[in-house]
Structure formats: C-alpha cells, structure tokens
Design a protein around this motif. Sequence first.
Motif, PDB file in Angstrom:
ATOM      1  N   THR A 105      45.202  75.537  79.206  1.00 14.59           N
ATOM      2  CA  THR A 105      46.553  76.068  79.059  1.00 14.59           C
ATOM      3  C   THR A 105      47.285  75.434  77.885  1.00 14.59           C
ATOM      4  O   THR A 105      47.034  74.278  77.534  1.00 14.59           O
ATOM      5  CB  THR A 105      47.375  75.864  80.347  1.00 14.59           C
ATOM      6  N   HIS A 106      48.163  76.227  77.258  1.00 16.83           N
ATOM      7  CA  HIS A 106      49.072  75.650  76.259  1.00 16.83           C
ATOM      8  C   HIS A 106      50.421  75.340  76.882  1.00 16.83           C
ATOM      9  O   HIS A 106      51.292  74.790  76.225  1.00 16.83           O
ATOM     10  CB  HIS A 106      49.243  76.614  75.078  1.00 16.83           C
ATOM     11  N   ASP A 107      50.594  75.689  78.158  1.00 16.39           N
ATOM     12  CA  ASP A 107      51.859  75.508  78.864  1.00 16.39           C
ATOM     13  C   ASP A 107      51.821  74.203  79.649  1.00 16.39           C
ATOM     14  O   ASP A 107      51.152  74.096  80.674  1.00 16.39           O
ATOM     15  CB  ASP A 107      52.102  76.696  79.802  1.00 16.39           C
ATOM     16  N   VAL A 108      52.540  73.208  79.165  1.00 17.97           N
ATOM     17  CA  VAL A 108      52.531  71.889  79.801  1.00 17.97           C
ATOM     18  C   VAL A 108      53.079  71.970  81.224  1.00 17.97           C
ATOM     19  O   VAL A 108      52.605  71.262  82.124  1.00 17.97           O
ATOM     20  CB  VAL A 108      53.342  70.880  78.965  1.00 17.97           C
ATOM     21  N   GLY A 109      54.058  72.849  81.464  1.00 19.66           N
ATOM     22  CA  GLY A 109      54.607  73.001  82.807  1.00 19.66           C
ATOM     23  C   GLY A 109      53.575  73.504  83.789  1.00 19.66           C
ATOM     24  O   GLY A 109      53.538  73.078  84.953  1.00 19.66           O
ATOM     25  N   VAL A 110      52.728  74.417  83.362  1.00 20.52           N
ATOM     26  CA  VAL A 110      51.658  74.929  84.219  1.00 20.52           C
ATOM     27  C   VAL A 110      50.698  73.792  84.583  1.00 20.52           C
ATOM     28  O   VAL A 110      50.252  73.684  85.731  1.00 20.52           O
ATOM     29  CB  VAL A 110      50.905  76.078  83.518  1.00 20.52           C
ATOM     30  N   ASP A 155      51.602  78.986  71.814  1.00 22.88           N
ATOM     31  CA  ASP A 155      51.735  77.617  72.311  1.00 22.88           C
ATOM     32  C   ASP A 155      53.131  77.090  71.999  1.00 22.88           C
ATOM     33  O   ASP A 155      53.865  77.673  71.206  1.00 22.88           O
ATOM     34  CB  ASP A 155      50.653  76.705  71.719  1.00 22.88           C
ATOM     35  N   VAL A 156      53.504  75.978  72.632  1.00 20.11           N
ATOM     36  CA  VAL A 156      54.898  75.545  72.597  1.00 20.11           C
ATOM     37  C   VAL A 156      55.390  75.190  71.198  1.00 20.11           C
ATOM     38  O   VAL A 156      56.544  75.455  70.858  1.00 20.11           O
ATOM     39  CB  VAL A 156      55.147  74.358  73.567  1.00 20.11           C
ATOM     40  N   THR A 157      54.528  74.603  70.372  1.00 19.11           N
ATOM     41  CA  THR A 157      54.987  74.246  69.031  1.00 19.11           C
ATOM     42  C   THR A 157      55.154  75.487  68.151  1.00 19.11           C
ATOM     43  O   THR A 157      56.136  75.611  67.413  1.00 19.11           O
ATOM     44  CB  THR A 157      54.018  73.252  68.369  1.00 19.11           C
ATOM     45  N   THR A 158      54.203  76.415  68.238  1.00 19.16           N
ATOM     46  CA  THR A 158      54.334  77.672  67.489  1.00 19.16           C
ATOM     47  C   THR A 158      55.522  78.469  68.006  1.00 19.16           C
ATOM     48  O   THR A 158      56.265  79.078  67.234  1.00 19.16           O
ATOM     49  CB  THR A 158      53.042  78.496  67.611  1.00 19.16           C
ATOM     50  N   GLN A 159      55.698  78.457  69.319  1.00 20.50           N
ATOM     51  CA  GLN A 159      56.835  79.124  69.942  1.00 20.50           C
ATOM     52  C   GLN A 159      58.143  78.577  69.392  1.00 20.50           C
ATOM     53  O   GLN A 159      59.050  79.337  69.012  1.00 20.50           O
ATOM     54  CB  GLN A 159      56.750  78.884  71.460  1.00 20.50           C
ATOM     55  N   ALA A 160      58.236  77.261  69.306  1.00 17.26           N
ATOM     56  CA  ALA A 160      59.445  76.625  68.786  1.00 17.26           C
ATOM     57  C   ALA A 160      59.688  77.004  67.334  1.00 17.26           C
ATOM     58  O   ALA A 160      60.838  77.211  66.908  1.00 17.26           O
ATOM     59  CB  ALA A 160      59.347  75.106  68.939  1.00 17.26           C
ATOM     60  N   GLN A 161      58.608  77.134  66.546  1.00 12.56           N
ATOM     61  CA  GLN A 161      58.745  77.511  65.136  1.00 12.56           C
ATOM     62  C   GLN A 161      59.274  78.936  64.985  1.00 12.56           C
ATOM     63  O   GLN A 161      60.145  79.209  64.152  1.00 12.56           O
ATOM     64  CB  GLN A 161      57.398  77.364  64.436  1.00 12.56           C
ATOM     65  N   VAL A 162      58.740  79.860  65.803  1.00 14.46           N
ATOM     66  CA  VAL A 162      59.183  81.260  65.724  1.00 14.46           C
ATOM     67  C   VAL A 162      60.637  81.383  66.183  1.00 14.46           C
ATOM     68  O   VAL A 162      61.436  82.096  65.565  1.00 14.46           O
ATOM     69  CB  VAL A 162      58.256  82.161  66.563  1.00 14.46           C
ATOM     70  N   VAL A 163      60.989  80.681  67.260  1.00 10.57           N
ATOM     71  CA  VAL A 163      62.367  80.708  67.750  1.00 10.57           C
ATOM     72  C   VAL A 163      63.317  80.135  66.687  1.00 10.57           C
ATOM     73  O   VAL A 163      64.402  80.685  66.444  1.00 10.57           O
ATOM     74  CB  VAL A 163      62.486  79.928  69.074  1.00 10.57           C
ATOM     75  N   ALA A 164      62.902  79.045  66.048  1.00  8.86           N
ATOM     76  CA  ALA A 164      63.743  78.446  64.992  1.00  8.86           C
ATOM     77  C   ALA A 164      63.917  79.404  63.825  1.00  8.86           C
ATOM     78  O   ALA A 164      65.001  79.504  63.236  1.00  8.86           O
ATOM     79  CB  ALA A 164      63.129  77.126  64.530  1.00  8.86           C
TER      80      ALA A 164
END
Length: 542
Positions: free
Chosen positions: A207-212, A449-458
Amino acid sequence: MSLVDVTDLTVEFGPLRAVDGLSFRLEQGAALALVGESGSGKSTVAAALLGLHRGTGARVGGAIEVAGVDVQEAPEEALRRLRGGKAAMVFQDPLSSLDPYYAIGDQIAEVYRVHTRASRRAARARAVEVLDRVGIPDPARRSRSRPHEFSGGMRQRALIAMALACEPDLLIADEPTTALDVTVQAQLLDLLHTLREETGMGLLLVTHDVGVAAESVDEVLVMRHGRSVEHGPVVAVLGSPAQTYTRELLGAVPRVDAPRTASEAAEEPAEEPAEGPAQVVLEATGLRRAFGRGKRAFTAVDDVSLTIHRGETVGIVGESGSGKTTLGRMLVGLLEPTAGEVRYEGHARVGVDPAVQMVFQDPVSSLNPRRSVGESIADPLRARGRGRDEGRIRGRVRELLERVGLDAAHYDRYPHEFSGGQRQRIGIARALAADPRVIVCDEPVSALDVTTQAQVVALLGELQRELGLALVFVAHDLAVVRQVSDRVVVMRRGRIVEQGPADEVYDNPQDPYTKQLLAAVPALDPRIAALRRAARRELAAV
C-alpha cells in the motif's frame, strides 16, 4: 520455519534495478505492510513472491521461500500449486482480474476445482460459502452475477473470496483499497483483520496509504528506490520513525483532524475579481439526474443546489453511488440535468462551456494512448478556433507543460511514458488550455501515493491563486478534501445532507452520515485504529 523468507532479493528490468537487496520474513498468522511511493518496488516484490516475473525477461536474484516452496528453483507445476493454493493474491483493480463474461461464482468455483479437483457441485457450493464469508448479501443469487453487476467494494470482496477458496496460508493484497470510499475501505480492512484471526493466515499488504497500514498490520517495511529504508513494529515505525524519509512520508499524509493552515486559508488569488471575492461564477439550482426508465429508473442526483464563488474550493464528499461524479459532470456540461439548471456567471448554460473544465480521476483512460500528450493538450486550443497557427499552438502547449511542472520537450511523448502523477499533471494542463474560470476535479489524486498526491494538490492550489480559479474537488478521501477546501458538501444517495465551511463540518458534524464517514477514516495511530475497529464491530453486532 517462516511463512515467507526473502533474502537479498533483486529484480531488474533491463538497466533498471527495481528491487535492490531486500530481505524480510513473515511468520504464520502475522501481517506485514510494504509501504512506499509509486516506483519504490512494492508491487514488484509482491509479484516475485509468487514467481510472476518468470518468463517476462526480468532478472530475479536472491532467495525467496514461500510456504516451504523455493520460488526461485521450483518447477512450473510447483508454482501453479503454490499460486492460489498455499498463497493467493488480491490485485488492485478487480475489473482487470475478473473475466467480464463469466459469473462471479463460476470463476471462484473454477479456481477451487483447479487446486482440489472437486466436483462441479462441490465447487459451486464452496463459491457460495466464501462469498457469504466475505459479506456478499444473498450469496447464492449474487454468485450468478457478472462483475459489472457488482460495485467496486463488492468486486474486491469477490476477489478476496476467490483467494480464500483454497484456504491459503498467505494472502498477498496489492493496494486492495485504492479508489474505494472510506466506509467500504474500513469494511474491507475489518474483513481482512477478522479473516486473519479466524484462519491464522499471514498477510502481506502492499500500500501507498500509511493509514491503511496502521489499520491492518503488525509490522511495516518502508521502501524507497527498491531498498528497505525502515522496518519494525507498526507502532514504532509510525509513532517514532527513525529515518528522515519515513518522517517525510508521514508528513505528507493529509490529516482529517487537522484544519487548513493559517497561511493556506489566508492566501488570496493574485488577480482580484472585479466584483469582489464573493462573486458567484457557477450556480446549480434544483439539479436532478435520472438514468433508465420505468421500474428500472434510478435517480443519481436529486434536487441539489449549490453555488461556487471565484477563487474558492468546494469539496464534495460521499460514498460511491452518492452522486458526486454525476453532479460534477452536470456542472461541466458532460451530462444534461433531467431537471434544474446550471448557470455560469448568471446565465443559463447549455452544453459544454470552455470556461468550466474537468480533470478526470483516471488520466490513463482520458488520454488517447495513440496520440502524443502535446496533441491531447492542444485539442482545446484547436476547438476554440486557434488551429490556424500550429507554431503558436505548439508554443502554448509547451508553456502549459512547463506550467504544470513538466518538460516542454515532452510534447511528442505518449501517455504510457509518464508516471501516474505526471499523467495527472498532463490532464491539468489540458484543462488549463481552455483558459477556464472553474475546474471540476473528479477524484484527481485517488490512485496516487501521498507525496505525489501532495504535489498535485499543491499545484492545483498554486494555479488557483495565480489565475483566480474556482475549484470543485470531488473525492472520497476526506482528509485531502479538508486540506484543500474552503467549503464542504456532503452527499448521500443523490442528496446533500450537510454543507458549510470545511472546519465547521469536520470539527462539528451535524448529520449522522457525516459522523459515520469521519469515523471510518483510517487513523495513523495503530492503537486508535484498534479502538475504532472494536467500536465498528460492536456497532455491527447491534
């Protein structure tokens, strides 16, 4: 003897070393998560455990032992017995793993017969039994359904049922909850936990989801560039990470209990709107959308009204089937309402307006694989009558590629040559080509994944501030929605059940359904996750 014993594993695809000297063990009944960004090698490791790289041209080195089988040296017949018999795998995309032409029950029965040589009747009975075990309602009847007749969560349950048919010692789950809404995700994670308790099987979760991971396992192995960065008990790794990369990975995870930072909330668009910050750019009134006719008619959106102001972000959340995507498509004009209307800057809108664009959930299916990404981005420019000067169009596309953080030289490349996050940036560039005032983002980061997700959101936030864009952010990830939204709309069964400023809705939810959604969000603290799981069990038993 360990259930899984991997020593100095390497996997190479041509000049690329995807896994580099990885070693780990998994004991019977234990659960281990492989966590990391896209490209870290997680799924490559999972495939290696079942010998799935054999015959692909990949070079696999090191030692792999699974359920007593030497995967590297075992003949093909031994590997076939291992796959599905002693070790089973659940893949990320159930649609690509299930045959669309055959009933779910028949597919499970076939797997059972291959490994046990049981009769057709016994195999059918086993299929119904395991479908019931994973919580499929009316399993005898639903076993005759085909994959398209199941929801995403039910298809994933069906894959788990198929994996359980032969009572394996090891279950490998590769991103099993990606793109599922939080309540279905919580149900599947609870199911995996219960199955482990009752059967004693081991679980390897990719998983790329740390919460999962926090919800599901005993140990975590953090991967980066094919190597192990940190490995240990889940409480220690997630609670007190020793390595900088692990801390960065955890820092990129959006938190459902954290409001937007003061700097995020205070930043205004660079261009002040002529009519002040409260200018309404898009307004929906009494929207209704029905599909089908007669007794089979289904109302996906029912009497929904909302306003979108310039420069603001409105998040729309809800479970699968709540009407989020249908609403978003009506706002863009891709679907005409059965009733009600959409007004852009005060005028009733008919059809698609270039000023309102969409970024889709799956950039792979929304980009033509046979056309270069530059040509796909150029389409809106040509549609607006700018196709006479190809030099200017190519120049504008290059500007847009650079604007979303890509190389202008990528114009002539094709979608398959880009990562998931890069493809999503291409989708954003294509939306920007029409010079929009509003962008509707339909699950734009759900599979990242969370880092790519953060980049797209930013990136979206940066574009919003510079261009004065209004964003409609449709998503099932409540934590991401909180971080990006000024206002939040909660939908259930086609209706809005709650809406308001994001912090108010999250910190003081009024509707029971909103409270249920928030309670299902994975907790990064494994101890809190265990308490929530116990609470869900008690609620289900009532």
